[in-house]
Write a protein that holds these residues in place. Structure first.
Motif, PDB file in Angstrom:
ATOM      1  N   VAL A 172       0.861  -1.201  -0.091  1.00 18.81           N
ATOM      2  CA  VAL A 172      -0.025  -0.006  -0.125  1.00 18.81           C
ATOM      3  C   VAL A 172       1.128   1.230   0.025  1.00 18.81           C
ATOM      4  O   VAL A 172       1.485   1.396   0.887  1.00 18.81           O
ATOM      5  N   THR A 173       0.647   2.146  -1.054  1.00 14.72           N
ATOM      6  CA  THR A 173       1.614   3.200  -1.296  1.00 14.72           C
ATOM      7  C   THR A 173       0.939   4.436  -0.943  1.00 14.72           C
ATOM      8  O   THR A 173       1.432   5.595  -0.904  1.00 14.72           O
ATOM      9  N   SER A 174      -0.389   4.560  -0.938  1.00 13.95           N
ATOM     10  CA  SER A 174      -1.228   5.496  -0.721  1.00 13.95           C
ATOM     11  C   SER A 174      -2.563   5.332  -0.202  1.00 13.95           C
ATOM     12  O   SER A 174      -3.061   4.226  -0.422  1.00 13.95           O
ATOM     13  N   ILE A 175      -3.036   6.218   0.605  1.00 14.38           N
ATOM     14  CA  ILE A 175      -4.493   6.133   1.208  1.00 14.38           C
ATOM     15  C   ILE A 175      -5.199   7.316   1.299  1.00 14.38           C
ATOM     16  O   ILE A 175      -4.536   8.404   0.736  1.00 14.38           O
ATOM     17  N   THR A 176      -6.468   7.449   1.340  1.00 15.84           N
ATOM     18  CA  THR A 176      -7.202   8.429   1.128  1.00 15.84           C
ATOM     19  C   THR A 176      -7.826   9.143   2.574  1.00 15.84           C
ATOM     20  O   THR A 176      -7.995   8.435   3.319  1.00 15.84           O
ATOM     21  N   ALA A 177      -7.870  10.257   2.666  1.00 13.12           N
ATOM     22  CA  ALA A 177      -8.519  11.054   3.937  1.00 13.12           C
ATOM     23  C   ALA A 177      -9.665  12.037   3.647  1.00 13.12           C
ATOM     24  O   ALA A 177      -9.322  12.700   2.672  1.00 13.12           O
ATOM     25  N   LEU A 178     -10.541  12.003   4.426  1.00 14.40           N
ATOM     26  CA  LEU A 178     -11.692  12.854   4.026  1.00 14.40           C
ATOM     27  C   LEU A 178     -12.057  13.730   5.455  1.00 14.40           C
ATOM     28  O   LEU A 178     -12.265  12.965   6.558  1.00 14.40           O
ATOM     29  N   GLU A 203      -0.665  19.152   5.473  1.00 21.27           N
ATOM     30  CA  GLU A 203       0.772  18.977   5.780  1.00 21.27           C
ATOM     31  C   GLU A 203       0.869  18.078   6.899  1.00 21.27           C
ATOM     32  O   GLU A 203       1.714  17.265   6.755  1.00 21.27           O
ATOM     33  N   ARG A 204      -0.035  17.926   7.768  1.00 20.08           N
ATOM     34  CA  ARG A 204       0.023  17.225   9.159  1.00 20.08           C
ATOM     35  C   ARG A 204      -0.434  15.713   8.708  1.00 20.08           C
ATOM     36  O   ARG A 204       0.609  14.638   8.993  1.00 20.08           O
ATOM     37  N   LEU A 205      -1.181  15.626   7.638  1.00 21.90           N
ATOM     38  CA  LEU A 205      -1.695  14.058   7.173  1.00 21.90           C
ATOM     39  C   LEU A 205      -0.362  13.724   6.159  1.00 21.90           C
ATOM     40  O   LEU A 205       0.195  12.579   6.337  1.00 21.90           O
ATOM     41  N   SER A 206       0.284  14.530   5.522  1.00 24.38           N
ATOM     42  CA  SER A 206       1.554  14.341   4.748  1.00 24.38           C
ATOM     43  C   SER A 206       2.539  13.774   5.688  1.00 24.38           C
ATOM     44  O   SER A 206       3.298  12.585   5.288  1.00 24.38           O
ATOM     45  N   VAL A 257      -0.630  10.204   1.277  1.00 23.35           N
ATOM     46  CA  VAL A 257      -1.985  10.712   1.973  1.00 23.35           C
ATOM     47  C   VAL A 257      -2.765  11.689   1.040  1.00 23.35           C
ATOM     48  O   VAL A 257      -2.459  12.739   0.722  1.00 23.35           O
ATOM     49  N   GLU A 258      -3.967  11.176   0.048  1.00 14.19           N
ATOM     50  CA  GLU A 258      -4.662  11.822  -0.731  1.00 14.19           C
ATOM     51  C   GLU A 258      -5.948  12.457   0.191  1.00 14.19           C
ATOM     52  O   GLU A 258      -6.889  11.891   0.499  1.00 14.19           O
ATOM     53  N   HIS A 259      -5.681  13.944   0.197  1.00 12.97           N
ATOM     54  CA  HIS A 259      -6.635  14.532   1.352  1.00 12.97           C
ATOM     55  C   HIS A 259      -7.833  15.259   0.717  1.00 12.97           C
ATOM     56  O   HIS A 259      -7.418  16.179  -0.447  1.00 12.97           O
ATOM     57  N   THR A 260      -8.898  14.887   0.748  1.00 11.16           N
ATOM     58  CA  THR A 260     -10.124  15.818   0.238  1.00 11.16           C
ATOM     59  C   THR A 260     -10.854  16.275   1.425  1.00 11.16           C
ATOM     60  O   THR A 260     -11.113  15.771   2.641  1.00 11.16           O
ATOM     61  N   SER A 261     -11.401  17.514   1.017  1.00 12.17           N
ATOM     62  CA  SER A 261     -12.384  18.316   2.221  1.00 12.17           C
ATOM     63  C   SER A 261     -13.630  18.602   1.483  1.00 12.17           C
ATOM     64  O   SER A 261     -13.861  18.936   0.308  1.00 12.17           O
TER      65      SER A 261
END
Length: 428
Positions: free
Chosen positions: A53-59, A73-76, A86-90
């Motif tokens: 697993v090289t990437s995960i997603t966050a919402l 920045e914190r998630l990264s 971490v692919e971060h979406t809001s």
């Protein structure tokens, strides 16, 4: 508990007490069926995830550009520690829970999900989340109320890196000019508010509007006096509501509090139209920018000396949704644990004027940031809004703010309003 304002939340109530409850309760009632039918899956077509697993997603709902960037920045940073991107979406706060339900039905839940803490139990009840002990996430050292906010049926599903609550903010110059000490009891609060009231200025401002924010601001007065959301028609609850009624009737508090948000209360304070206000630490950065405004923060007054102040807990928890891929869940859980380590919680608190969730870290933070000391003190005894009623909390909150409206408008006495609230909260 969001709070939600956070800059407009109950929470930040919870987003500090954001007024979303009735709609969300209805959505979740139907959502449980949606999730059950969907099998609470992860990403459609994704198997057990045997490969690396090289990437995960966050919402989350941090759509403000600055907040989104800070959390990104914190998630990264935590992602790099764990070895993933971490692919971060809001999404906007009001659409987060509907989005969660929609993505659950299409089996596309993110790997990491942020929730306003009062929403956690209702989402966990659907089966969409996984308990954190499954991944060995360390939950030691957190304040009891904070763990309660992330717990459903005895299992911890979410952890909040930082939290918030509310306190009494006062204008130092106005109190000094009037010779008024910072009030510690309700009698002192009423006397101080009366003394501070002038033409064009009220002594105190609260948010008493017909939303979850109004209920959020009333909870410290209810809880600290021995009142309880499980039984609203008690003398202790009536005494708390009577305090607000007396402040409005005496002219020490504007009748407009019936419509004000926490942002409106802040604006009244900054403009000099109120000498004291009930609000949260998310206002501090704006207060600091308000020119020659000299302000202080104190714990909210209690009815009589010796009573313990109990305030509501605001803030957001991070969770790991169900997914077919155990490997992705484990990576997400490690990022979640990283977000909640002492170094990150302290950095987040300093960025956002929130309180670290571990008391030991919070105490160190209070020494470094005196304007947060009263909030840190209050968080130590703060209570999760869902702690007593769980998924039934939204009905109680609605009954509470409806009672506040009825009593402050004079339609009912505090006793009558709370009797009706109790009937409403317990009706099927």
């Amino acid at each position: 508990m969001s709070t939600s304002g956070r800059r407009q939340r109950p929470g930040r109530p919870g987003r500090t007490g954001r007024p979303r409850g009735r709609r969300i309760a209805a959505l979740l009632g139907a959502g449980a069926l949606v999730l059950a039918a969907a099998g609470c899956g992860g990403r459609e077509g994704e198997g057990s995830g045997d490969g690396p697993v090289t990437s995960i997603t966050a919402l989350d709902y941090y759509t403000d550009a600055t907040e989104h960037a800070q959390w990104g920045e914190r998630l990264s940073a935590c992602g790099r520690t764990v070895g993933v991107t971490v692919e971060h979406t809001s999404v906007p706060g009001a659409s987060l829970v509907p989005k969660v339900l929609q993505r659950a039905s299409s089996r596309t839940l993110p790997d990491l999900l942020m929730l306003d803490n009062p929403d956690l139990q209702q989402i966990a009840r659907t089966g969409a989340l996984t308990p954190l002990d499954r991944y060995g996430v360390d939950t030691r050292g957190f304040a009891e109320g904070i763990l309660s906010a992330g717990t459903y049926e005895g299992k911890v599903y979410g952890l909040a890196p930082t939290v918030s609550t509310i306190a009494l903010v006062y204008n130092k110059d106005m109190l000094a000019e009037a010779g008024v000490a910072v009030p510690r009891t309700w009698d002192e609060l009423k006397a101080a508010a009366a003394e501070l009231t002038r033409p064009g200025r009220y002594g105190l401002a609260v948010d008493a509007n017909a939303t979850f924010e109004g209920a959020w601001q009333f909870l410290p007065f209810l809880w600290s006096n021995g009142g309880d959301e499980k039984r609203l028609d008690t003398p202790q609850a009536a005494q708390a509501l009577r305090l607000w009624v007396d402040l409005v009737r005496s002219g020490s508090m504007s009748k407009s509090v019936l419509n004000w948000t926490q942002a409106d209360v802040h604006d009244q304070f900054v403009a000099g139209r109120t000498a004291m206000m009930v609000n949260g630490p998310w206002r501090i950065s704006a207060l600091d920018e308000a020119g020659n405004l000299h302000w202080g923060v104190a714990p909210l007054p209690v009815r009589r000396p010796g009573q313990a102040l109990v305030t509501p807990l605001g803030g957001e928890v991070w969770t790991v949704p169900q997914s077919p891929s155990r490997a992705r869940q484990e990576k997400a859980a490690r990022v979640l644990a990283c977000l909640n380590d002492p170094a990150h919680t302290l950095a987040l608190a300093e960025q956002n004027f929130t309180v670290p969730s571990r008391p030991a870290v919070a105490a160190r933070y209070a020494r470094r940031t005196p304007s947060m000391a009263a909030f840190v003190e209050s968080v130590g005894r703060a209570r999760a809004r869902t702690g007593e009623l769980g998924v039934r909390w939204p009905a109680a909150a609605t009954a509470i703010y409806t009672a506040i409206q009825s009593a402050l408008t004079g339609e009912q006495t505090p006793e009558e309003a709370l009797e009706h609230a109790q009937q409403t909260a317990t009706s099927p």
